[in-house]
Design a protein around this motif. Sequence first.
Motif, short mmCIF file in Angstrom:
data_model
loop_
_atom_site.label_atom_id
_atom_site.label_comp_id
_atom_site.label_asym_id
_atom_site.label_seq_id
_atom_site.Cartn_x
_atom_site.Cartn_y
_atom_site.Cartn_z
N VAL A 1 -4.22 -0.94 6.31
CA VAL A 1 -3.06 -1.74 5.90
C VAL A 1 -3.23 -2.26 4.47
O VAL A 1 -4.34 -2.52 4.01
N ASP A 2 -2.10 -2.40 3.78
CA ASP A 2 -2.13 -2.86 2.38
C ASP A 2 -1.87 -4.35 2.27
O ASP A 2 -2.32 -4.99 1.33
N GLU A 3 -1.10 -4.89 3.21
CA GLU A 3 -0.75 -6.31 3.14
C GLU A 3 -0.65 -6.85 4.57
O GLU A 3 -0.28 -6.12 5.49
N MET B 1 2.37 5.85 0.35
CA MET B 1 3.02 5.12 1.44
C MET B 1 2.25 3.85 1.74
O MET B 1 1.05 3.89 1.94
N THR B 2 2.94 2.73 1.76
CA THR B 2 2.24 1.46 2.00
C THR B 2 2.57 0.91 3.40
O THR B 2 3.65 1.16 3.94
N VAL B 3 1.60 0.16 3.91
CA VAL B 3 1.70 -0.37 5.27
C VAL B 3 1.53 -1.89 5.21
O VAL B 3 0.55 -2.39 4.64
N HIS C 1 7.81 -2.08 1.90
CA HIS C 1 6.77 -1.21 2.46
C HIS C 1 7.42 -0.07 3.24
O HIS C 1 8.51 -0.21 3.78
N ASP C 2 6.71 1.07 3.33
CA ASP C 2 7.23 2.22 4.07
C ASP C 2 7.06 2.04 5.57
O ASP C 2 7.89 2.45 6.37
N ALA D 1 11.12 -13.29 10.74
CA ALA D 1 10.67 -14.05 9.57
C ALA D 1 9.64 -13.25 8.77
O ALA D 1 9.66 -13.24 7.54
N GLY D 2 8.75 -12.57 9.46
CA GLY D 2 7.74 -11.75 8.78
C GLY D 2 8.36 -10.58 8.05
O GLY D 2 7.99 -10.26 6.91
N LEU D 3 9.34 -9.94 8.71
CA LEU D 3 10.02 -8.79 8.08
C LEU D 3 10.71 -9.22 6.79
O LEU D 3 10.65 -8.51 5.78
N ALA D 4 11.33 -10.39 6.81
CA ALA D 4 12.06 -10.87 5.63
C ALA D 4 11.09 -11.20 4.50
O ALA D 4 11.43 -11.10 3.31
#
Length: 220
Positions: free
Chosen positions: A46-48, A1-3, A91-92, A83-86
């Motif tokens: 967090v991964d990114e 699972m990535t964050v 990611h999970d 904008a960040g979500l797009a």
Amino acid sequence: MTVVALVPAAGQGTRLGLNIPKAFVTLKDRSLLERAVDGLFTSGAVDEVVVMVPADMIERARELVPRARVVVGGAERTDSVRAGLAAAPGHDHVLVHDAARPLTPAPMIVRVVDALRAGASAVIPVLPVADTVKRVDADGAVLATVDRADLRAVQTPQGFTAEALHAAYAAAPGALATDDAGLVERAGGTVATVAGDPLAMKITTAFDLRIAQVLVEESA
Ligand code: C5P
């Protein structure tokens, strides 16, 4: 699972009374933005990281936080989060963490991510409210005293399954909210809480910046 952590940093910070956007104000030689992003990476949770900044600060932000992806934010905080979500699909889990909270301790970030891994679809860090709170009318006359025992002050990072946050933003196009969990609530979702931390204070006024400066000096 990535964050992925989204860091809204596109506000002008007018209440701070300085002539640069708030996230670029420095606390002992390091900007609020660098401190907030470093805190997220240091937590190991967090991964990114994606940061959203004013259009004219893109290059500066890329220099300050080279490990993060930098995109242009929007006119309102919710536009910046959109904008960040797009910019970070796939990611999970998604954290949303204000650049204006540069001293957020790593264990608090981990608490939020742990709650997501344990199955929460939305989770926010909260603190008890120390002051008595009253509701007033437009003239400032008291209408009621709110029961303090039921109140919590809400901090960031707020954590979500990607599905819950996307659904909340899709359900309310153009909606404004002071926090992202508010949109999940409006969409009928359940929001869990974990313990916040006074160090995760939000820098809004010149007074907050002075307090943060003292805290940074103390921990040096
Ligand atoms: O203004 P306020 O302190 O409530 O902003 C909270 C966070 O949201 C700050 O980190 C600010 O930079 C960010 N923000 C944003 N885009 C906006 C307004 C605020 O990313 N249009």
